[in-house]
Every structure is written in structure tokens, then in C-alpha cells.
Design an enzyme around this catalytic site. Sequence first.
Site, PDB file in Angstrom:
ATOM      1  N   GLU A 170      49.304  31.848  34.618  1.00  0.00           N
ATOM      2  CA  GLU A 170      47.923  31.816  34.125  1.00  0.00           C
ATOM      3  C   GLU A 170      47.742  31.043  32.818  1.00  0.00           C
ATOM      4  OE1 GLU A 170      46.576  35.897  33.981  1.00  0.00           O
ATOM      5  OE2 GLU A 170      46.831  36.185  36.125  1.00  0.00           O
ATOM      6  N   ASN A 216      52.357  29.921  38.403  1.00  0.00           N
ATOM      7  CA  ASN A 216      51.567  30.904  39.146  1.00  0.00           C
ATOM      8  C   ASN A 216      50.181  31.062  38.505  1.00  0.00           C
ATOM      9  OD1 ASN A 216      51.581  33.019  41.201  1.00  0.00           O
ATOM     10  ND2 ASN A 216      51.576  34.512  39.515  1.00  0.00           N
ATOM     11  N   HIS A 258      43.924  36.579  44.467  1.00  0.00           N
ATOM     12  CA  HIS A 258      43.061  37.735  44.174  1.00  0.00           C
ATOM     13  C   HIS A 258      41.636  37.350  44.554  1.00  0.00           C
ATOM     14  CE1 HIS A 258      46.118  40.045  42.139  1.00  0.00           C
ATOM     15  NE2 HIS A 258      46.402  39.042  41.329  1.00  0.00           N
ATOM     16  N   GLU A 289      50.051  37.152  45.028  1.00  0.00           N
ATOM     17  CA  GLU A 289      49.462  38.436  44.590  1.00  0.00           C
ATOM     18  C   GLU A 289      48.223  38.762  45.415  1.00  0.00           C
ATOM     19  OE1 GLU A 289      48.801  38.524  40.345  1.00  0.00           O
ATOM     20  OE2 GLU A 289      50.648  37.438  39.913  1.00  0.00           O
ATOM     21  N   ASP A 291      45.228  40.198  47.204  1.00  0.00           N
ATOM     22  CA  ASP A 291      44.404  41.372  47.495  1.00  0.00           C
ATOM     23  C   ASP A 291      42.957  40.920  47.565  1.00  0.00           C
ATOM     24  OD1 ASP A 291      43.809  41.177  44.732  1.00  0.00           O
ATOM     25  OD2 ASP A 291      44.749  43.083  44.219  1.00  0.00           O
TER      26      ASP A 291
HETATM   27  C1  XIL Z   1      48.554  43.624  36.721  1.00  0.00           C
HETATM   28  C2  XIL Z   1      49.162  44.934  37.201  1.00  0.00           C
HETATM   29  O1  XIL Z   1      48.913  45.061  38.575  1.00  0.00           O
HETATM   30  C3  XIL Z   1      48.593  46.090  36.446  1.00  0.00           C
HETATM   31  O2  XIL Z   1      49.268  47.300  36.789  1.00  0.00           O
HETATM   32  C4  XIL Z   1      48.718  45.854  34.935  1.00  0.00           C
HETATM   33  O3  XIL Z   1      48.105  46.901  34.241  1.00  0.00           O
HETATM   34  C5  XIL Z   1      48.094  44.532  34.552  1.00  0.00           C
HETATM   35  O4  XIL Z   1      48.676  43.489  35.320  1.00  0.00           O
HETATM   36  N1  XIL Z   1      47.824  38.648  37.569  1.00  0.00           N
HETATM   37  C6  XIL Z   1      49.173  38.851  37.377  1.00  0.00           C
HETATM   38  C7  XIL Z   1      49.718  40.232  37.425  1.00  0.00           C
HETATM   39  O5  XIL Z   1      49.931  37.872  37.285  1.00  0.00           O
HETATM   40  O6  XIL Z   1      50.826  40.381  36.592  1.00  0.00           O
HETATM   41  C8  XIL Z   1      48.659  41.249  37.103  1.00  0.00           C
HETATM   42  O7  XIL Z   1      49.219  42.539  37.323  1.00  0.00           O
HETATM   43  C9  XIL Z   1      47.430  41.025  37.935  1.00  0.00           C
HETATM   44  C10 XIL Z   1      46.835  39.678  37.660  1.00  0.00           C
END
Ligand code: XIL
Length: 397
Positions: A170, A216, A258, A289, A291
Site C-alpha cells: 500500500e 501488494n 477488497h 486479500e 473479500d
Molecule cells: C487488517 C487485519 O485484517 C486486521 O485484523 C487489522 O486490525 C488491520 O489490518 N490490507 C492489508 C492487511 O494489507 O494487512 C489488512 O489487515 C487489511 C487491509
Amino acid sequence: MKVRRWMTAGAVAVATVAALNTVPATAGKPYDPTAQTLGALGLRHGLQVGTAVNMDALNDADDPQYRKIAATEFASVTAENVMKWESLEPTRGNYNWGPADQLVDFAKRNRQSVRGHVLVWHNQLPAWLTSGVADGSISKQELRELLRKHITTVAKRYKGKIWQWDVVNEAVSDPWDTPPTLHYKGFWAENLGPGYIADAFRWARAADPKALLFYNDYNIEAFGSGNPADDKTQFVYDMVKKLRAQGVPIDGVGAQGHLGTQYGNFNTFQVTEALKKFTSLGVATAFTEVDVRSQMTEGVQAGNSEEINPRLQASAANFSVLMKACLAVRSCLSYTVWGFSDNHSWVPGWFDDPPEGLATIYDENYQPKLAYHEIKSDLIFAGPPFVLPRLAPKPRR
Ligand code: XIL
């Protein structure tokens, strides 16, 4: 000649289909792909379907279903939090390896690969580091050295045990940030300048010669305007192109995936196109990741099925779009969901105004949702000529 060539191609296609589908029937039962796990079905394509793992849930004796599904359903695991800097080095110089080691051992016992997450990110940094920089007790020069040491220490500890590392996470801003023109954002860019990105990949490579090293980010699943000033995917594409041209050892681009059902979202071809463009730079791709969350208005919270059903369907469709695009592009090595059940999803805790949820592939009682069945059917029914074994790059030196 033409006919013969066509026949040969046909024979190869038939043989390939046969090889993929002929799994010896066990105990007289015919092979039933729907009874296979997502992990096993993914491996038929050389694609690893994985999940992020929440270590508290994994260790909760009252929640055995979580551990069972994490152990059996997936080919790959990612630490949801325990490989982040604040977790590994909560106080300066004192490492807390326990939970991360435990995940790596868990993966080994279950013959799963590990995606390492994450070496460099502006979030979940230890307070001693950020406050030290804020109060001037850690100089810029020392900060760079601390970053080198962190990457080296962590990547060396897990050397040979990590398949893909999210080296930098990020790093790029969003159009809603200030200024709106896309730029390198956050703690590391502000303190070290964007050069930290190339440094991080070089340090990671020196520490672990074999892991695939990934950049990422979120909101890079499809291209937009094509203008790097407001198209994050284009910005990241240009960045990776530049890094590759400079010989920086970056092997892959992870699109987090996401998504939310309240947005327009993408069709499969848009996502396929983006994966192909990244592939043309010589890097692997992955969904890291995934969802797909929904807004939880009053009706949903009251349990109205007419409110819930459209969300479940839209969520499933988005999971499926990413899966189909991944299957269609040979550089797409893995498809990781960010938690697999709604009772352990980060979404309700992070998106609360309005509240959001329903983001994963199993419900709160570990019942598979439509999204689970849809990505499973994508894995089952995708076949040649559109799906071929994955092509992994050699770790770049
Ligand atoms: C999130 C976790 O799922 C949470 O439990 C934590 O509190 C915050 O981070 N992008 C990412 C992940 O790269 O590391 C993040 O994970 C979600 C967004």
C-alpha cells in the site's frame, strides 16, 4: 497436413482433459469434484487457493471448526497480523516470534505454502518506531538502517519457508487523499522518500534468495482512466515497470481484492486485462486479500432475507469475477481470501459507518455461502483451452 495438425491438437486437448479429470475412484465411488476442497481444486490448475489466518481464532479451543477449515480447505496461508512489525518487535530489539512461528509450523504440518505478510507497511508499526521518528530521537538515517535490519532479520528467519513475500504494501495514495493526484504516501515515503521501495526489494532478496517478492495494494484490480494522476492501477503499473527496468528484484504484483457490493465493480474481462498487463512486465500476479463486503442497513441487521439475499449474490459474483480472471491468466499464482468466515472477518471492525459485513465465503456458523460454491464451480468447470498450468517466474536477482 492441416487436418492432421488439428487432430493432434484435439488429441492433446482430450488427453489434458482426461489427465485433469481422471482421479482414481476411491472405494468404488466415482470422483466427485464438489466434495473436494478449494485448495485441492485450485491445485489442478497449479493455482493455490489460500486464506489469511487469525491466530487467536486458530488457538481458540472453543472454536474447533475454525482450525479444521483453515487446515483442510486451503493450499496456502497468510498471517493476518502476526508478521507485522508491531507484532514481531513490540519493543525495540525484543522479538516476539512465537505466533508467526506457530503459523509457519501449522502450514508445514498441513502441507500448505505461506505468503509472508508484510515486510514494509505504514500501518501496524510499533509505537517505539513511530514515536521515535516523531520526537526526533530516531534520525532519518537511523530509520533507513532500522528498516534494512527489520527486513533482513524477518526474511532471514523464515528463509526457505515463505513462498511469496509481500515486501511493500500500500505505498500509493488514493484519489480521495490529499493531494488527490496519486503519489507515494505514508510513513516510509514521508520519511525516506520513494527510494525505500527499491531498497526494500533489494534487502529482501539479499535475505531470502528464493521467495517470490511482491508489491501488494488495493484498488488495483482493473485499470481506470489510464492516467497515473488518478488511476491507481496505472500508477502501480508504471512503478513496477520502472523498478523492473532498474533491475530491482520484484517478482509479483498482488491485488488485494477488497471489494464492496455497493460499488460498480468490474467484469471478468476488465480484471483479466489488468492481470495480463502486469504479466507483460514479466511479473507474477495474485489476489492476496479477497473479500467482498456489504452495507448492513437496518433490514439486513433484522435478518430480512430480501435484504440479505441480493448482498450474498452480489458478493458471490465479485468473488467469482476475481477467480475467473485468475484462472484465465497463467501468471496468477494464488487466490487468497482475507479470512474465510464472517465471525472472524476484519470488515465489521473496520467499516462501521455505515456498518458493513457479510464479506467472506462462509457464514458465522461456518456454513459455506453462495460465494464459496461459485468460486468452487469456477475451479471445477474451468478447463483447457482457457486454463493452463501456472508459470512462475524465477526469483529475480
Ligand atoms: C487488517 C487485519 O485484517 C486486521 O485484523 C487489522 O486490525 C488491520 O489490518 N490490507 C492489508 C492487511 O494489507 O494487512 C489488512 O489487515 C487489511 C487491509
